[in-house]
Scaffold this active site. Sequence first.
Site, mmCIF file in Angstrom:
data_model
loop_
_atom_site.group_PDB
_atom_site.id
_atom_site.type_symbol
_atom_site.label_atom_id
_atom_site.label_comp_id
_atom_site.label_asym_id
_atom_site.label_seq_id
_atom_site.Cartn_x
_atom_site.Cartn_y
_atom_site.Cartn_z
ATOM 1 N N HIS A 1 0.799 -1.228 0.000
ATOM 2 C CA HIS A 1 0.000 0.000 0.000
ATOM 3 C C HIS A 1 0.830 1.276 0.000
ATOM 4 O O HIS A 1 0.540 2.191 -0.770
ATOM 5 C CB HIS A 1 -1.089 0.041 1.065
ATOM 6 N N TYR B 1 1.257 5.063 -2.535
ATOM 7 C CA TYR B 1 1.546 6.463 -2.174
ATOM 8 C C TYR B 1 2.867 6.917 -2.768
ATOM 9 O O TYR B 1 3.054 8.098 -3.068
ATOM 10 C CB TYR B 1 1.519 6.655 -0.655
ATOM 11 N N HIS C 1 -10.438 0.581 -9.940
ATOM 12 C CA HIS C 1 -9.924 1.542 -8.964
ATOM 13 C C HIS C 1 -8.451 1.853 -9.212
ATOM 14 O O HIS C 1 -8.051 3.009 -9.248
ATOM 15 C CB HIS C 1 -10.119 1.015 -7.541
ATOM 16 N N PHE C 2 -7.622 0.823 -9.405
ATOM 17 C CA PHE C 2 -6.211 1.207 -9.558
ATOM 18 C C PHE C 2 -5.884 1.725 -10.952
ATOM 19 O O PHE C 2 -4.861 2.366 -11.131
ATOM 20 C CB PHE C 2 -5.230 0.151 -9.034
ATOM 21 N N HIS C 3 -6.783 1.511 -11.915
ATOM 22 C CA HIS C 3 -6.536 2.182 -13.192
ATOM 23 C C HIS C 3 -6.933 3.657 -13.133
ATOM 24 O O HIS C 3 -6.405 4.461 -13.901
ATOM 25 C CB HIS C 3 -7.243 1.456 -14.339
ATOM 26 N N ARG D 1 -11.731 -10.428 -10.751
ATOM 27 C CA ARG D 1 -10.567 -9.900 -11.461
ATOM 28 C C ARG D 1 -9.650 -11.061 -11.841
ATOM 29 O O ARG D 1 -9.842 -12.186 -11.401
ATOM 30 C CB ARG D 1 -9.829 -8.910 -10.564
ATOM 31 N N ARG D 2 -8.682 -10.782 -12.684
ATOM 32 C CA ARG D 2 -7.609 -11.709 -13.023
ATOM 33 C C ARG D 2 -8.104 -12.995 -13.683
ATOM 34 O O ARG D 2 -7.570 -14.055 -13.419
ATOM 35 C CB ARG D 2 -6.804 -12.062 -11.769
#
Lengths: 155, 553
Positions: free
Chosen positions: B225, B229, B376-378, B439-440
């Site tokens: 995580h 950041y 979300h992470f894209h 996912r995946r």
Amino acid sequence: MHIHRLEKIFLGLGVITLAAFFLILIALQVGESFKPPASSMTIDPTKVASTAPFDRPGLRKLPNGSYEAYYVGQVFFWRPSTLTVPLGAKVRFYVTSTDVVHGFLIEHTDVNLEVMPGWVSTATHVFRHSGDHLIVCDQYCGAGHADMFAHIVVK
Amino acid sequence: MMVLDRMNTATTSAQRRLIFAHLTVAFAALFIGTFFGVLQTLSHANAIQMPPWFDYYRMLTAHGVLLALVFTTFFITGLSHLAVYQTESYPHRSIALGWLGFWLMTLGTVMATFEILAGNASVLYTFYAPLKASPWFYIGAALLIVGTWFALLEWLFITGLWRREHPGERTPLPAFMVLANYIMWFLATIGVAIEVVFMLIPWAFGWVPGVDVLLTRMLFWYFGHPLVYFWLLGAYLVWYGVMPAILKVPIFSDSLTRLAFILFIILSLPVGIHHEFSDPGIADRWKLLQTGLTLMVVVPSLMTAFALFGTFEEYAAKLGKTGFFGIVGSLPWGDPAFAGIALAMLLFIFGGIGGILNASYTLDSTIHNTMWVVGHFHITVGGPVALTLLAATWRLLPALTGKRLFSVGLARAQVWLWFVGMAVMSFAMHAEGLMGAPRRVEHYTYGGSAIAAAWQPYSLLAAGGGIVIFLSVIAFAIVLFGTIFSRPDVTETESARAFTFALARPGDEAPSAFDRLGLWTLVAIALVIVAYAGPFYQHFSEHVYLVPGMRTW
């Protein structure tokens, strides 16, 4: 250091909102109404097939009328592949793996577990609708990951 | 040495070579990684099927490693070198540390990528044990990470020299932001270094019979995580440091910028367990504790939003424009660097809101391991971070090469295509995830399930977004190579002015406590102990089985 008055208000509202989110989670946990899965049961991953009750995966009824379901994940299938559950049954799921990490997701429910070899993951669900529920593996486990699924039939 | 203003000094050609070397590897990773990305969206939408000799999961591993780990780490390290060199202006032989770091990172990247493409490491970029990859993949990953430590060592050295010559002054803000980010990063990478060096490598070589699966996951997410950041602070270096310079206004508040970065040093680390809400073996109270800490790390991003709107307002005020539409309309949208960075900020609003949802385990149980997370992470690393770095390239290139952009129009098209493609793809992924799509997975038929069939339109929409993103990458490549292979046509001063860092307002000096990075590092370590003592104590007091692991691809 100067902080603009509007920034104080903006940050204050932000912090209050975040604190409210956190208080809701604390209340849900203290009130026992929603907790994340946190089982601490372990199992020898090399002896799952001979460890009761995982030697016979499936559903069993408890004296109090609720149910327990035992699932074993391995590349690339779930046992049992089909489970029949009575309508309205409250079922506690116990899920483990014999090889790598799998994910146990019963579609359109909150049952969504990381399934790790050496550990037993648990979650509870009440089946209020009849019909077919799809279970998929939602953690990448290898070449056949997309074909790892099972069904629960509620009737 | 040419001095531009009291903040920026022109870099030397030796320094520019090191920075350009980092960008070269970053762009190579970008081109390969995004090509695999678009193939994946098509495969996921059942539009194409990957051949067995180049299967979906090896491609997915390459995509994640090359973009999330290699592109970001190389680009941000290169950009950070520039920030330190340009604002502390010490051409020094300590640059050898920077080169050592670069070659270690590059060697690690080549090793890991080779093993992935050879099909020996289809373990995805989280490499969850006991999926057992080739040991050379893990060694490559370790070298990539350890290499960055040498860059930090060089900056600490240069900053030490600067401080000795500027007693009583605050470290220049860009250098401060770099140090804050890499100190946090260093603390985070210790976790994954322990995981890889002491657990995974001996196990992959067969020196030990099994691995403690949960411990590898706890160490991975202790790193995993803060990693996000690390990406974000690379973008924030541009948002806080470069954006005001593009608009020719001072930094909104030097003190609050430092405070935001200090909060990130402290709060980025003790939150990793929010990735493990569905794991057994970690008690619910530790999950609750780290949820609270996760919500706190939203605060410095709220501060950032305020500061950036303040910067836009100040720019518009110079032109006599006020009001929301007056301000937005007055901004220099024709400048591809500005447009890209501003659009990246816009995407982050949605990324941030999604992050708050994910941090609550009540909601997480619905979307955990679904396409929602991929969406979300894209719209965080793929949108705000990557678009900021790509847009910053439109100013970095002239600064590093002394050449004018090959085509400003195409650069402008590039940032808009990326923005639109990423917004569409991410929206589709979020929607699919809410409907239960895991996912995946390379395809989903699940024996002709009606539930799975309902995901199909969104998968196609995501593939459409993926194609638009790939068009953006083609535009990027044309402007990049066109610029590099054209003749120099700007003066040295013009080139040095292309990429500068903004100045603080006169009289805006941060309290000296805000400059004490050592102190805040200790606070961060203390908070890590508070957040992780419980879970680790619980883990080591339980009887844990070691798992032999296997290759399942």
